[in-house]
Scaffold this active site. Sequence first.
Site, short mmCIF file in Angstrom:
data_model
loop_
_atom_site.label_atom_id
_atom_site.label_comp_id
_atom_site.label_asym_id
_atom_site.label_seq_id
_atom_site.Cartn_x
_atom_site.Cartn_y
_atom_site.Cartn_z
N LYS A 125 49.09 -8.92 100.06
CA LYS A 125 48.65 -8.29 101.31
C LYS A 125 48.32 -9.34 102.38
CE LYS A 125 45.09 -6.23 99.42
NZ LYS A 125 45.27 -6.81 98.06
N ARG A 141 39.30 0.76 100.66
CA ARG A 141 39.44 0.52 99.22
C ARG A 141 38.85 1.65 98.39
NH1 ARG A 141 39.89 -5.49 99.57
NH2 ARG A 141 40.43 -6.24 97.52
#
Length: 209
Positions: A13, A88
């Site tokens: 990422k 998240r």
Amino acid sequence: MNIIFLGPPGAGKGTQAQKICSALNIPQISTGDILRRAMKEGTETGLKAKSFIDAGQLVPDEVIIDIVKERLAMDDCRQGYILDGFPRTVPQAEALDTFAAIDCVIELDVKDEVLVERLSGRRVCVKCGATYHLSMLNGKTTCDVCGEELIQRNDDKAETVLNRLKVYHDQTAPLIGYYENKGLLKKVDGAQGLENTFAAIMKTLGAQA
Ligand code: ADP
Ligand code: ADP
Ligand code: ZN
């Protein structure tokens, strides 16, 4: 475009967000980088976050949500941004929906075996945070960008890595379904080389633009 990069620790990422952000000239908003800076500066947020990060746990939602909300309100986010490492959890995604309009979620898909190898070989610059892998360094121990020393992140040590993968599967992976239901999810194979992964993400974003 307002973009989320979703994927397990080590999926790439940060590496890809940095490349895509320079290509599109938009800011990369990495909650991990923000928290590590806060820890280094010893701010109240940093002190709160440290024990969670060191244990491979997520910091509490209420700590991170306000940070992201404030960051996205800044001027440089008006032309778009990449969120790298946020949301998240489902509550984080629900909170984000109240203050941001997301156009696309790129899910970087990589198997756990590959992740363990990537995380244990990850080295980062103490000063600028640039990310490397042992296999690319050929014994070099300093940063190409700023010349400072490269170190292993505390939470990249073997015992913490397995914990982080478990936390990802338990708490973050449900976001795949969350964004699939909204029609925003695009899966990209993150196990390819750096350049192929970059090209695949650019193509996916271009197809949407
Ligand atoms: P994340 O931000 O998702 O945790 P990083 O971008 O920090 O992941 O990448 C984790 C490690 O894997 C780093 O050491 C990085 O150099 C390496 N890496 C990233 N992308 C690739 C790739 N496509 N192929 C091989 N190694 C990669
Ligand atoms: P990764 O390489 O696992 O993608 P990050 O740099 O994104 O690592 O995050 C490092 C740590 O910072 C996480 O393990 C977690 O403790 C904390 N963290 C980062 N982003 C968040 C978030 N959105 N919610 C809760 N904790 C976070
Ligand atoms: Zn550096």
